[in-house]
Design a protein around this motif. Structure first.
Motif, PDB file in Angstrom:
ATOM      1  N   ASP A 299       5.140  12.943  11.599  1.00  0.00           N
ATOM      2  CA  ASP A 299       5.620  12.907  12.987  1.00  0.00           C
ATOM      3  C   ASP A 299       4.448  12.909  13.963  1.00  0.00           C
ATOM      4  N   GLU A 300       3.444  13.716  13.672  1.00  0.00           N
ATOM      5  CA  GLU A 300       2.280  13.791  14.561  1.00  0.00           C
ATOM      6  C   GLU A 300       1.530  12.457  14.576  1.00  0.00           C
ATOM      7  N   ALA A 301       1.382  11.844  13.415  1.00  0.00           N
ATOM      8  CA  ALA A 301       0.701  10.548  13.346  1.00  0.00           C
ATOM      9  C   ALA A 301       1.465   9.484  14.120  1.00  0.00           C
ATOM     10  N   ALA A 302       2.798   9.531  14.044  1.00  0.00           N
ATOM     11  CA  ALA A 302       3.622   8.557  14.759  1.00  0.00           C
ATOM     12  C   ALA A 302       3.434   8.687  16.268  1.00  0.00           C
ATOM     13  N   LYS A 303       3.328   9.917  16.750  1.00  0.00           N
ATOM     14  CA  LYS A 303       3.109  10.137  18.182  1.00  0.00           C
ATOM     15  C   LYS A 303       1.748   9.601  18.617  1.00  0.00           C
ATOM     16  N   GLN A 304       0.743   9.766  17.744  1.00  0.00           N
ATOM     17  CA  GLN A 304      -0.614   9.344  18.083  1.00  0.00           C
ATOM     18  C   GLN A 304      -0.775   7.833  18.081  1.00  0.00           C
ATOM     19  N   CYS A 305      -0.116   7.151  17.117  1.00  0.00           N
ATOM     20  CA  CYS A 305      -0.383   5.715  16.961  1.00  0.00           C
ATOM     21  C   CYS A 305       0.620   4.829  17.701  1.00  0.00           C
ATOM     22  N   GLY A 306       1.591   5.414  18.378  1.00  0.00           N
ATOM     23  CA  GLY A 306       2.479   4.627  19.219  1.00  0.00           C
ATOM     24  C   GLY A 306       3.591   3.898  18.485  1.00  0.00           C
ATOM     25  N   ARG A 307       4.048   4.427  17.372  1.00  0.00           N
ATOM     26  CA  ARG A 307       5.168   3.817  16.656  1.00  0.00           C
ATOM     27  C   ARG A 307       6.448   3.939  17.471  1.00  0.00           C
ATOM     28  N   SER A 308       7.406   3.070  17.156  1.00  0.00           N
ATOM     29  CA  SER A 308       8.705   3.145  17.815  1.00  0.00           C
ATOM     30  C   SER A 308       9.705   3.962  17.015  1.00  0.00           C
ATOM     31  N   SER A 309       9.323   4.384  15.798  1.00  0.00           N
ATOM     32  CA  SER A 309      10.212   5.202  14.977  1.00  0.00           C
ATOM     33  C   SER A 309       9.367   6.109  14.085  1.00  0.00           C
ATOM     34  N   LEU A 310       9.968   7.206  13.646  1.00  0.00           N
ATOM     35  CA  LEU A 310       9.285   8.139  12.767  1.00  0.00           C
ATOM     36  C   LEU A 310       9.377   7.665  11.323  1.00  0.00           C
ATOM     37  N   MET A 311       8.402   8.043  10.499  1.00  0.00           N
ATOM     38  CA  MET A 311       8.443   7.733   9.071  1.00  0.00           C
ATOM     39  C   MET A 311       9.028   8.927   8.323  1.00  0.00           C
ATOM     40  N   HIS A 312      10.095   8.702   7.595  1.00  0.00           N
ATOM     41  CA  HIS A 312      10.743   9.776   6.838  1.00  0.00           C
ATOM     42  C   HIS A 312       9.968  10.064   5.566  1.00  0.00           C
ATOM     43  N   VAL A 313       9.739  11.358   5.282  1.00  0.00           N
ATOM     44  CA  VAL A 313       9.136  11.788   4.026  1.00  0.00           C
ATOM     45  C   VAL A 313      10.228  12.441   3.185  1.00  0.00           C
ATOM     46  N   ALA A 314      10.522  11.864   2.023  1.00  0.00           N
ATOM     47  CA  ALA A 314      11.588  12.351   1.156  1.00  0.00           C
ATOM     48  C   ALA A 314      11.122  13.562   0.347  1.00  0.00           C
ATOM     49  N   PRO A 315      12.048  14.336  -0.212  1.00  0.00           N
ATOM     50  CA  PRO A 315      11.670  15.437  -1.100  1.00  0.00           C
ATOM     51  C   PRO A 315      10.930  14.915  -2.327  1.00  0.00           C
ATOM     52  N   VAL A 316      10.128  15.770  -2.941  1.00  0.00           N
ATOM     53  CA  VAL A 316       9.374  15.386  -4.131  1.00  0.00           C
ATOM     54  C   VAL A 316      10.340  15.047  -5.267  1.00  0.00           C
ATOM     55  N   GLY A 317      10.145  13.873  -5.876  1.00  0.00           N
ATOM     56  CA  GLY A 317      11.007  13.425  -6.956  1.00  0.00           C
ATOM     57  C   GLY A 317      10.207  13.057  -8.191  1.00  0.00           C
ATOM     58  N   SER A 318      10.773  12.165  -8.984  1.00  0.00           N
ATOM     59  CA  SER A 318      10.136  11.709 -10.224  1.00  0.00           C
ATOM     60  C   SER A 318      10.418  10.228 -10.386  1.00  0.00           C
ATOM     61  N   ILE A 319       9.818   9.619 -11.391  1.00  0.00           N
ATOM     62  CA  ILE A 319      10.118   8.217 -11.656  1.00  0.00           C
ATOM     63  C   ILE A 319      11.606   8.048 -11.949  1.00  0.00           C
ATOM     64  N   ASP A 320      12.164   8.957 -12.731  1.00  0.00           N
ATOM     65  CA  ASP A 320      13.585   8.859 -13.065  1.00  0.00           C
ATOM     66  C   ASP A 320      14.465   8.973 -11.829  1.00  0.00           C
ATOM     67  N   SER A 321      14.135   9.905 -10.924  1.00  0.00           N
ATOM     68  CA  SER A 321      14.958  10.058  -9.720  1.00  0.00           C
ATOM     69  C   SER A 321      14.842   8.845  -8.809  1.00  0.00           C
ATOM     70  N   ILE A 322      13.653   8.244  -8.777  1.00  0.00           N
ATOM     71  CA  ILE A 322      13.466   7.039  -7.969  1.00  0.00           C
ATOM     72  C   ILE A 322      14.275   5.879  -8.548  1.00  0.00           C
ATOM     73  N   LEU A 323      14.197   5.711  -9.872  1.00  0.00           N
ATOM     74  CA  LEU A 323      14.937   4.619 -10.511  1.00  0.00           C
ATOM     75  C   LEU A 323      16.446   4.802 -10.381  1.00  0.00           C
ATOM     76  N   ALA A 324      16.891   6.054 -10.246  1.00  0.00           N
ATOM     77  CA  ALA A 324      18.324   6.325 -10.128  1.00  0.00           C
ATOM     78  C   ALA A 324      18.802   6.323  -8.673  1.00  0.00           C
ATOM     79  N   ASP A 325      17.885   6.162  -7.735  1.00  0.00           N
ATOM     80  CA  ASP A 325      18.226   6.211  -6.314  1.00  0.00           C
ATOM     81  C   ASP A 325      18.800   4.866  -5.867  1.00  0.00           C
ATOM     82  N   ALA A 326      20.107   4.837  -5.671  1.00  0.00           N
ATOM     83  CA  ALA A 326      20.768   3.579  -5.291  1.00  0.00           C
ATOM     84  C   ALA A 326      20.292   3.068  -3.938  1.00  0.00           C
ATOM     85  N   ALA A 327      19.857   3.980  -3.075  1.00  0.00           N
ATOM     86  CA  ALA A 327      19.368   3.555  -1.768  1.00  0.00           C
ATOM     87  C   ALA A 327      18.081   2.754  -1.878  1.00  0.00           C
TER      88      ALA A 327
END
Length: 248
Positions: free
Chosen positions: A132-160
């Motif tokens: 969020d702080e970096a987004a304010k500094q660099c002038g982005r129009s939206s924030l970058m979401h940081v997801a909870p810590v996962g694994s390769i398996d959780s990533i592969l199973a993430d339908a999103a």
């Protein structure tokens, strides 16, 4: 000009509260008549004038909308294996500056640091704050979401991440000898790219096999051996360049 983010749609008058209000009033010492650029949840940004400053709230009036970032030609999501020390902090900050839409930290076989659930949650909150702080500094129009810590398996199973037909998934693998990231990207027409980068030591052969079996494409970043944090930023920069997201 440092950018503020408002969690709702911009209206003729808005009221900023919480930590952002404290920062604006106490750290930036906002005064009546000060003008700030505020980005709303709808992706629009506007110049807004400070109308009132209280202990826990700042009221601003919308003056005019500003021309903002052109929409990305393709959204880029970074999946990053955890790195030693404060290197993940660094990658989070630079991923924001390079325009990543989201970052998913994961644990892989070669990850050195290990967190219990409480520590992982605290780290995620820290990385979101850095983002969020970096987004304010660099002038982005939206924030970058940081997801909870996962694994390769959780990533592969993430339908999103993997369940959409408009998504191409690539992973950086030092064992790849045929496909460069550039050659793969030039054949991609997807509206969204998921980029997976390993930790120090990269991915194990079994992890690479699992990723390939799931339909992701291995790519090479060249013949040189790159530090993990360098690989992440090099790959993200190449992806954004090839997609045209770095055009003026």
């Amino acid at each position: 000009m440092r950018r503020l983010f408002y969690p709702g749609e911009l209206t003729p008058e808005i009221r900023i509260t919480g930590g952002d209000a404290h920062h604006l009033a106490r750290v930036m010492r906002a005064q009546l008549g000060d003008v700030h650029v505020v980005a709303g949840a709808d992706g629009r940004a506007a110049r807004m004038t400070v109308m009132a400053v209280a202990r826990d709230a700042v009221t601003l009036r919308l003056d005019s909308y500003v021309e903002d970032d052109a929409p990305a030609r393709a959204e880029v999501i970074l999946v990053q294996a955890l790195l030693k020390g404060e290197k993940t902090d660094f990658v989070v900050q630079k991923a924001v500056e390079l325009g990543a839409a989201a970052l998913h930290p994961i644990v892989t076989e070669h990850v050195v640091v290990r967190y219990d659930a409480k520590k992982a949650a605290a780290k995620t909150a820290r990385w979101q704050k850095i983002s969020d702080e970096a987004a304010k500094q660099c002038g982005r129009s939206s924030l970058m979401h940081v997801a909870p810590v996962g694994s390769i398996d959780s990533i592969l199973a993430d339908a999103a991440l993997f369940g959409r037909a408009d998504t191409a998934v690539i992973f950086c693998y030092e064992g790849e000898r045929m496909q460069s990231v550039r050659s793969v990207l030039r054949a991609v027409t997807a509206a969204r790219i998921v980029l997976i980068v390993g930790a120090e030591g990269g991915f194990s052969p079994s992890e690479a096999a699992r990723l390939s079996a799931a339909g992701t494409q291995p790519v090479s970043l060249g013949r040189r051996i790159l530090r993990a944090e360098t690989a992440a930023l090099a790959a993200l920069t190449v992806v954004q360049y090839e997609l045209g997201n770095l055009d003026v």
